[in-house]
Design an enzyme around this catalytic site. Structure first.
Site, PDB file in Angstrom:
ATOM      1  N   GLY A  94      14.603  -5.529 -27.361  1.00  0.00           N
ATOM      2  CA  GLY A  94      14.356  -6.945 -27.529  1.00  0.00           C
ATOM      3  C   GLY A  94      15.399  -7.973 -27.625  1.00  0.00           C
ATOM      4  N   SER A 168      17.608 -14.602 -37.852  1.00  0.00           N
ATOM      5  CA  SER A 168      17.515 -13.840 -36.748  1.00  0.00           C
ATOM      6  C   SER A 168      18.587 -14.225 -35.712  1.00  0.00           C
ATOM      7  CB  SER A 168      16.349 -13.992 -36.039  1.00  0.00           C
ATOM      8  OG  SER A 168      16.151 -13.294 -34.642  1.00  0.00           O
ATOM      9  N   GLN A 170      18.811 -13.342 -32.761  1.00  0.00           N
ATOM     10  CA  GLN A 170      18.244 -13.145 -31.286  1.00  0.00           C
ATOM     11  C   GLN A 170      17.330 -14.787 -31.064  1.00  0.00           C
ATOM     12  OE1 GLN A 170      15.496  -9.963 -30.972  1.00  0.00           O
ATOM     13  NE2 GLN A 170      17.099  -8.453 -31.193  1.00  0.00           N
ATOM     14  N   ASP A 321      20.804  -3.390 -38.422  1.00  0.00           N
ATOM     15  CA  ASP A 321      20.585  -2.307 -37.724  1.00  0.00           C
ATOM     16  C   ASP A 321      20.963  -1.019 -38.181  1.00  0.00           C
ATOM     17  OD1 ASP A 321      19.118  -3.711 -35.351  1.00  0.00           O
ATOM     18  OD2 ASP A 321      21.261  -3.994 -34.275  1.00  0.00           O
ATOM     19  N   ARG A 352      10.733   0.191 -39.163  1.00  0.00           N
ATOM     20  CA  ARG A 352      11.861   1.108 -39.479  1.00  0.00           C
ATOM     21  C   ARG A 352      11.602   1.421 -40.872  1.00  0.00           C
ATOM     22  NH1 ARG A 352      16.880  -1.127 -35.717  1.00  0.00           N
ATOM     23  NH2 ARG A 352      16.471   0.185 -33.945  1.00  0.00           N
TER      24      ARG A 352
END
Length: 438
Positions: A94, A168, A170, A321, A352
């Site tokens: 991702g 985020s 990202q 993570d 998750r």
């Protein structure tokens, strides 16, 4: 392939984990956007990063591997990308996919993005929505804004001011990378500070970027577009997300003494270390130093008596993570650990939060999910004895293999195949420390 881990002797030794995945992706992309040669050492050579390298080649870069972890990138510069004849396939990544959408977005070319079955399930609109503000057009997309997605960049992009609704890195990075090929100043405002590797690397390659505080925990990032990026060497530090596994393993296995060398200590990535120290983990930072604009140090960790803690939601971006492996540590702590604000875990390689909960159940550990909070009731030990479904998620597989090193009965995971996406050497490295994997 399935695998089982069992309780055995104390872990001991000195190891180096793979290069940081976030830095590795960005190093290749910045090499693509630079005219001249970028030399990279310590690159993570997992599948995710290799797919990013392939995408950079497809967009015009000349890339060569000159040795283990050593790569050179001859880029085409901001504004110089070529149109790929084939889809850019990011496999399971991702990060690679969303960041490359930003790299490509404001170039006047068409590009198709795709990935494996797992990546095709993950949401992409969070990156596409801000790109459309620049004038990027989404030509085709899968159901619900999922891969495969084809975008077309504008001939004349416009800079944007974007206030991110989610914490985020990202999304923030996709906007900043898109802003490189837009005139004027592109700004990103984030309510919670997220990992800042893109900002640091922008400065490292000569872009004009300013970071100022915003609110209680946030920041504003202002980038001057259309710079001429200058080649700069990149030394990739050891990935703190990968270091997390031997780190927690040493903390929960009595008598262990493990040193992990050259780990990135960027404060926006060290939430797990902060939390483990709060829990009582014996962690020392040795030989602190700076390389390629990033703080690094060697970490020595020994077997410890852990205590449950309350992990605040604002810490989540610095350890998003690492929650699966933190949940494993919490299972061996004495008392309750509450991890707050984990909504982002629901849209990772798997859900998750659900996968961690199922894994804890398989190990006989008491837990609860309260909204977006995960609550683990630690007793200092865990029964084990179960099999964990990994859902094609590398971090779930590694977390519960680590757990089995300290449970009363062995733990099994149904599939270790996806570990290669981020930590190809995980199993032999852990065995070198004394882990019993079979």
């Amino acid at each position: 392939m399935p695998m089982t881990s069992s309780r055995g002797k104390a872990l001991a030794g000195t190891v180096t984990v793979p290069g940081d995945k976030s830095i590795s992706h960005r190093a290749l992309m910045f090499g693509l956007l630079t005219v001249g040669e970028t030399r990279i050492t310590g690159l993570l050579e997992g599948e995710d990063v290799i797919n990013t390298a392939k995408a950079c080649r497809a967009l015009g870069a000349r890339i060569e591997r000159t040795g283990p972890g050593a790569w050179t990138v001859h880029g085409v510069g901001v504004g110089g990308l070529v149109q790929s004849a084939e889809a850019l396939d990011f496999g399971n990544s991702g990060t690679g996919c969303r960041l490359m959408m930003g790299v490509v977005g404001c170039h006047p070319i068409r590009a198709t993005f795709d990935g494996d079955a797992s990546l095709r399930k993950r949401p992409m609109r969070r990156a596409l929505d801000p790109l459309e503000l620049f004038g990027v057009r989404v030509v085709a997309q899968g159901e619900g804004g999922r891969l495969p997605i084809t975008i077309e960049g504008p001939r004349d992009a416009v800079p944007v001011v974007y206030e991110s609704p989610v914490a985020s890195a990202q999304v923030k990075s996709a906007v900043l990378l898109a802003g490189l090929n837009a005139p004027g100043v592109t700004s990103v405002i984030e309510k919670e500070a997220t990992r800042d590797h893109t900002e640091r690397m922008l400065s490292h390659f000569g872009a004009s970027v300013t970071v100022t505080p915003h609110g209680a925990h946030g920041r504003r990032i202002d980038l001057v577009g259309q710079p001429e990026l200058k080649p700069a060497p990149v030394v990739v530090p050891a990935d703190p997300s990968s270091a997390a596994f031997p780190l927690v393993a040493a903390a929960i296995v009595p008598g262990s003494d493990v040193t992990i060398t050259g780990v990135m200590m960027n404060t926006l990535r060290t939430g797990l270390i902060t939390t483990l120290i709060e829990m009582g983990a014996a962690i020392e930072q040795l030989n602190p130093r700076i390389e390629s604009g990033e703080d690094i140090a060697d970490l020595r960790v020994r077997g410890s008596r852990l205590t449950g803690v309350d992990v605040p939601a604002h810490r989540a971006p610095s350890m998003i993570d690492e929650y699966p492996i933190l949940a494993v540590a919490a299972a061996f702590a004495h008392g309750t650990t509450r991890m707050r604000g984990l909504h982002e875990l629901r849209v990772k390689e798997s859900d998750r939060l659900a996968a961690v909960a199922d894994g804890l159940a398989a190990a006989g550990v008491d837990y609860a999910i309260d909204g977006d909070d995960l609550i683990v009731e630690g007793t200092g030990r865990a029964p084990g004895g179960g099999t964990v479904a990994t859902h094609m998620d590398h971090r779930i597989a590694m977390s519960f293999l680590v757990m089995g090193l300290a449970t009363d009965q062995p733990m099994s995971v149904d599939d270790t195949g996806f570990i290669v996406t981020s930590f190809p050497d995980f199993i032999p490295l852990m065995r070198r420390l004394g882990a019993d994997f079979a």
